[in-house]
Enzyme design. Structure first.
Site, mmCIF file in Angstrom:
data_model
loop_
_atom_site.group_PDB
_atom_site.id
_atom_site.type_symbol
_atom_site.label_atom_id
_atom_site.label_comp_id
_atom_site.label_asym_id
_atom_site.label_seq_id
_atom_site.Cartn_x
_atom_site.Cartn_y
_atom_site.Cartn_z
ATOM 1 N N ASP A 142 0.831 -1.199 0.000
ATOM 2 C CA ASP A 142 0.000 0.000 0.000
ATOM 3 C C ASP A 142 0.868 1.252 0.000
ATOM 4 O OD1 ASP A 142 -2.797 1.141 0.492
ATOM 5 O OD2 ASP A 142 -1.545 2.182 1.950
ATOM 6 N N TYR A 187 2.878 9.794 -0.180
ATOM 7 C CA TYR A 187 3.931 9.191 0.647
ATOM 8 C C TYR A 187 5.329 9.431 0.034
ATOM 9 C CZ TYR A 187 0.048 6.370 2.614
ATOM 10 O OH TYR A 187 -1.130 5.932 3.170
ATOM 11 N N LYS A 240 -2.749 6.069 -4.376
ATOM 12 C CA LYS A 240 -3.860 6.995 -4.079
ATOM 13 C C LYS A 240 -3.579 8.371 -4.649
ATOM 14 C CE LYS A 240 -3.768 4.674 0.368
ATOM 15 N NZ LYS A 240 -2.321 4.628 0.704
ATOM 16 N N HIS A 271 -7.638 9.689 -1.971
ATOM 17 C CA HIS A 271 -7.019 9.549 -0.642
ATOM 18 C C HIS A 271 -7.887 10.163 0.461
ATOM 19 C CE1 HIS A 271 -2.701 9.077 1.099
ATOM 20 N NE2 HIS A 271 -3.582 8.850 2.037
ATOM 21 N N LYS A 331 2.306 -1.136 8.994
ATOM 22 C CA LYS A 331 3.610 -0.633 8.543
ATOM 23 C C LYS A 331 4.668 -0.955 9.583
ATOM 24 C CE LYS A 331 6.821 2.769 9.202
ATOM 25 N NZ LYS A 331 7.439 3.196 10.474
ATOM 26 N N SER A 332 5.828 -1.397 9.141
ATOM 27 C CA SER A 332 6.988 -1.491 10.032
ATOM 28 C C SER A 332 8.245 -1.468 9.190
ATOM 29 C CB SER A 332 6.951 -2.780 10.862
ATOM 30 O OG SER A 332 8.111 -2.825 11.671
ATOM 31 N N VAL A 333 9.277 -0.814 9.731
ATOM 32 C CA VAL A 333 10.580 -0.904 9.067
ATOM 33 C C VAL A 333 11.472 -1.913 9.790
ATOM 34 C CG1 VAL A 333 10.586 1.406 8.040
ATOM 35 C CG2 VAL A 333 11.411 1.105 10.385
ATOM 36 N N ARG A 371 9.354 -7.281 13.296
ATOM 37 C CA ARG A 371 7.941 -6.904 13.415
ATOM 38 C C ARG A 371 7.168 -7.208 12.129
ATOM 39 N NH1 ARG A 371 8.519 -0.914 16.167
ATOM 40 N NH2 ARG A 371 8.766 -1.611 18.331
HETATM 41 N N1 LIG Z 1 -5.568 6.195 3.522
HETATM 42 C C1 LIG Z 1 -5.081 6.864 4.524
HETATM 43 O O1 LIG Z 1 -5.486 8.000 4.735
HETATM 44 C C2 LIG Z 1 -4.038 6.248 5.418
HETATM 45 C C3 LIG Z 1 -3.655 6.918 6.578
HETATM 46 C C4 LIG Z 1 -2.694 6.316 7.407
HETATM 47 C C5 LIG Z 1 -2.166 5.087 7.052
HETATM 48 N N2 LIG Z 1 -2.549 4.462 5.887
HETATM 49 C C6 LIG Z 1 -1.965 3.142 5.469
HETATM 50 O O2 LIG Z 1 -2.038 2.235 6.549
HETATM 51 C C7 LIG Z 1 -0.727 1.725 6.822
HETATM 52 C C8 LIG Z 1 -0.579 1.402 8.297
HETATM 53 O O3 LIG Z 1 -0.892 2.522 9.108
HETATM 54 P P1 LIG Z 1 0.201 3.372 9.917
HETATM 55 O O4 LIG Z 1 1.520 3.280 9.250
HETATM 56 O O5 LIG Z 1 -0.383 4.731 10.115
HETATM 57 O O6 LIG Z 1 0.206 2.717 11.363
HETATM 58 P P2 LIG Z 1 0.257 1.236 11.994
HETATM 59 O O7 LIG Z 1 0.517 0.206 10.967
HETATM 60 O O8 LIG Z 1 -0.953 1.140 12.862
HETATM 61 O O9 LIG Z 1 1.529 1.380 12.972
HETATM 62 C C9 LIG Z 1 2.831 1.573 12.509
HETATM 63 C C10 LIG Z 1 3.728 1.858 13.729
HETATM 64 O O10 LIG Z 1 3.683 0.751 14.635
HETATM 65 C C11 LIG Z 1 4.998 0.189 14.793
HETATM 66 N N3 LIG Z 1 4.848 -1.267 14.727
HETATM 67 C C12 LIG Z 1 4.539 -2.023 13.645
HETATM 68 N N4 LIG Z 1 4.444 -3.321 13.965
HETATM 69 C C13 LIG Z 1 4.692 -3.409 15.305
HETATM 70 C C14 LIG Z 1 4.762 -4.495 16.200
HETATM 71 N N5 LIG Z 1 4.553 -5.733 15.797
HETATM 72 N N6 LIG Z 1 5.031 -4.219 17.518
HETATM 73 C C15 LIG Z 1 5.239 -2.951 17.929
HETATM 74 N N7 LIG Z 1 5.198 -1.877 17.111
HETATM 75 C C16 LIG Z 1 4.932 -2.104 15.799
HETATM 76 C C17 LIG Z 1 5.843 0.731 13.655
HETATM 77 O O11 LIG Z 1 7.175 0.908 14.059
HETATM 78 P P3 LIG Z 1 8.489 0.531 13.176
HETATM 79 O O12 LIG Z 1 8.193 0.883 11.739
HETATM 80 O O13 LIG Z 1 9.546 1.381 13.793
HETATM 81 O O14 LIG Z 1 8.740 -0.935 13.359
HETATM 82 C C18 LIG Z 1 5.178 2.081 13.386
HETATM 83 O O15 LIG Z 1 5.670 3.047 14.293
HETATM 84 C C19 LIG Z 1 0.188 2.871 6.348
HETATM 85 O O16 LIG Z 1 1.529 2.479 6.201
HETATM 86 C C20 LIG Z 1 -0.495 3.263 5.068
HETATM 87 O O17 LIG Z 1 -0.161 2.356 4.043
HETATM 88 C C21 LIG Z 1 -3.486 5.038 5.084
#
Ligand SMILES: NC(=O)c1ccc[n+]([C@@H]2O[C@H](COP(=O)([O-])OP(=O)(O)OC[C@H]3O[C@@H](n4cnc5c(N)ncnc54)[C@H](OP(=O)(O)O)[C@@H]3O)[C@@H](O)[C@H]2O)c1
Length: 282
Positions: free
Chosen positions: A46, A51, A76, A109, A233-235, A239
Site C-alpha cells: 500500500d 507518501y 492513491k 485519498h 507498517k513497520s521498518v 515486526r
Molecule cells: N488512507 C489513509 O489516509 C491512510 C492513513 C494512514 C495510514 N494508511 C496506510 O495504513 C498503513 C498502516 O498505518 P500506519 O503506518 O499509520 O500505522 P500502523 O501500521 O498502525 O503502525 C505503525 C507503527 O507501529 C509500529 N509497529 C509495527 N508493527 C509493530 C509491532 N509488531 N510491535 C510494535 N510496534 C509495531 C511501527 O514501528 P516501526 O516501523 O519502527 O517498526 C510504526 O511506528 C500505512 O503504512 C499506510 O499504508 C493510510
C-alpha cells in the site's frame, strides 16, 4: 508460509486481506523495506502519491523477481489533484513512478469536502475513466464518511470497491464499516494498531498473554476476524514477520467482544477527521 486469505471485491477482482503499508517510510528506506516484506511473504503493498515513495515500491517489486501479477499494489490520488484534468495527469505520474502499466487499486485519498466546492463526485468520475481503460483494475475511496458514500451512490454509477478508513480497537468506526458491508464496499483499516498506541492496553495484553501472541498480533487478528483488510507498517524486519503471522490462531467471541468494547468513538481517533481535513501539499 502463512496462507493469507484473498477477498473478492465487488468488481470481481481479488485482494489479499493482509498487506504491507509504506506510509512514513522515507524514500531512501522504502525499497529495502518492501524487499524484506516480499521476502517474508507479503503480496500486497500500500503506497500513495503523498507518501513520496511510489518509485521505490516499483523498484523493489522489479528487483524481487516476482511477476507484476503476483503482487497487489494500491496507490492513491494526491489531495492537490482533485480537479479531473489534474487527476488524469497525477494518475499518469503514479504509473510512471511505479513503472507499471496498471495499479491493482487506485483510491481518492481524502474526500476534502471543504475544498474543490466539495465536488469529490467529479473526482470519482475521473477514477471511473481509469477503471474503464484498464489502468486501475479496481477503484475505491479513502476516508469517506457515510454521507460521502451516499452522495456517490446517488450521483454516479459505480460503487467503490473499497473504503479505506481509520480503524483500530480505540476507533472501531462501525457505522462506516456497516454501510460498506450493506453496499458491497470492502473496508480497509488504516493505522490498524493505532501506530502502536493500542499495544499497551491491559485488555489486549491479557488476551495476548493467554493466546501466547504479541499485542500487535492480537490486534491484527481482531481486524482479520472482523473481515477488514489490513496493511500494518513497520521498518523492523522482526515486526514485519510478527505482523504476518496471524493465521495460526483465533479468538473466542468473548475476546473479540472485549477488544471491540475498547472503542472510544471520536476520542479514539489518532488521525484527522475526514469531515474537516483539508490538507493540500504545497
Ligand atoms: N488512507 C489513509 O489516509 C491512510 C492513513 C494512514 C495510514 N494508511 C496506510 O495504513 C498503513 C498502516 O498505518 P500506519 O503506518 O499509520 O500505522 P500502523 O501500521 O498502525 O503502525 C505503525 C507503527 O507501529 C509500529 N509497529 C509495527 N508493527 C509493530 C509491532 N509488531 N510491535 C510494535 N510496534 C509495531 C511501527 O514501528 P516501526 O516501523 O519502527 O517498526 C510504526 O511506528 C500505512 O503504512 C499506510 O499504508 C493510510
Amino acid at each position: 508460509m502463512y496462507a493469507v486469505p484473498n477477498f473478492t471485491l465487488n468488481d470481481g477482482n481479488t485482494i489479499p486481506q493482509l498487506g504491507f503499508g509504506v506510509f512514513q517510510i522515507g524514500a531512501e528506506d522504502t525499497a529495502q523495506a518492501v524487499s524484506q516484506a516480499l521476502e517474508i511473504g507479503y503480496r500486497h503493498i500500500d503506497t500513495a502519491e503523498m507518501y513520496g515513495n511510489e518509485k521505490e515500491v516499483g523498484e523493489a517489486l522489479r528487483a524481487s523477481g516476482l511477476d507484476r501479477g503476483d503482487v497487489f499494489v494500491t496507490s492513491k490520488l494526491n489531495n492537490s489533484f482533485h480537479e479531473p484534468r489534474d487527476a488524469r495527469e497525477a494518475f499518469g505520474t503514479t504509473l510512471s513512478e511505479l513503472g507499471f502499466d496498471y495499479v491493482d487499486l487506485f483510491l481518492i485519498h481524502w474526500p476534502l469536502p471543504t475544498l474543490y466546492d466539495g465536488d469529490f463526485v467529479s473526482t470519482w468520475k475521473t477514477l471511473e475513466e481509469f477503471h474503464r481503460d484498464g489502468r486501475a483494475r479496481s477503484i475505491g475511496v479513502s476516508n469517506f464518511q457515510v454521507e460521502h458514500l451516499e452522495r456517490l451512490a446517488a450521483e454516479t454509477g459505480t460503487v467503490p470497491a473499497v473504503n479505506r478508513i481509520e480503524v483500530h480497537p480505540y476507533l472501531t468506526n462501525d457505522a462506516v464499516r456497516g454501510y460498506g458491508r450493506e453496499h458491497g464496499i470492502a473496508t480497509e483499516a488504516w493505522s490498524p494498531i493505532a501506530q502502536g498506541g493500542v499495544l499497551e492496553d491491559p485488555t489486549i495484553a491479557e488476551i495476548a498473554e493467554k493466546a501466547g501472541k504479541t499485542p500487535a498480533q492480537v490486534v491484527l487478528r481482531w481486524h482479520i476476524e472482523r473481515g477488514d483488510i489490513v496493511f500494518p507498517k513497520s521498518v523492523t524486519p522482526s515486526r514485519m514477520k510478527e505482523n504476518f503471522e496471524l493465521f495460526d490462531f483465533e479468538f473466542d467471541s468473548a475476546d473479540m467482544d472485549a477488544i471491540t468494547a475498547l472503542d472510544q468513538g471520536e476520542d479514539g481517533r489518532t488521525g484527522p477527521n475526514p469531515d474537516t481535513f483539508a490538507y493540500v501539499p504545497g
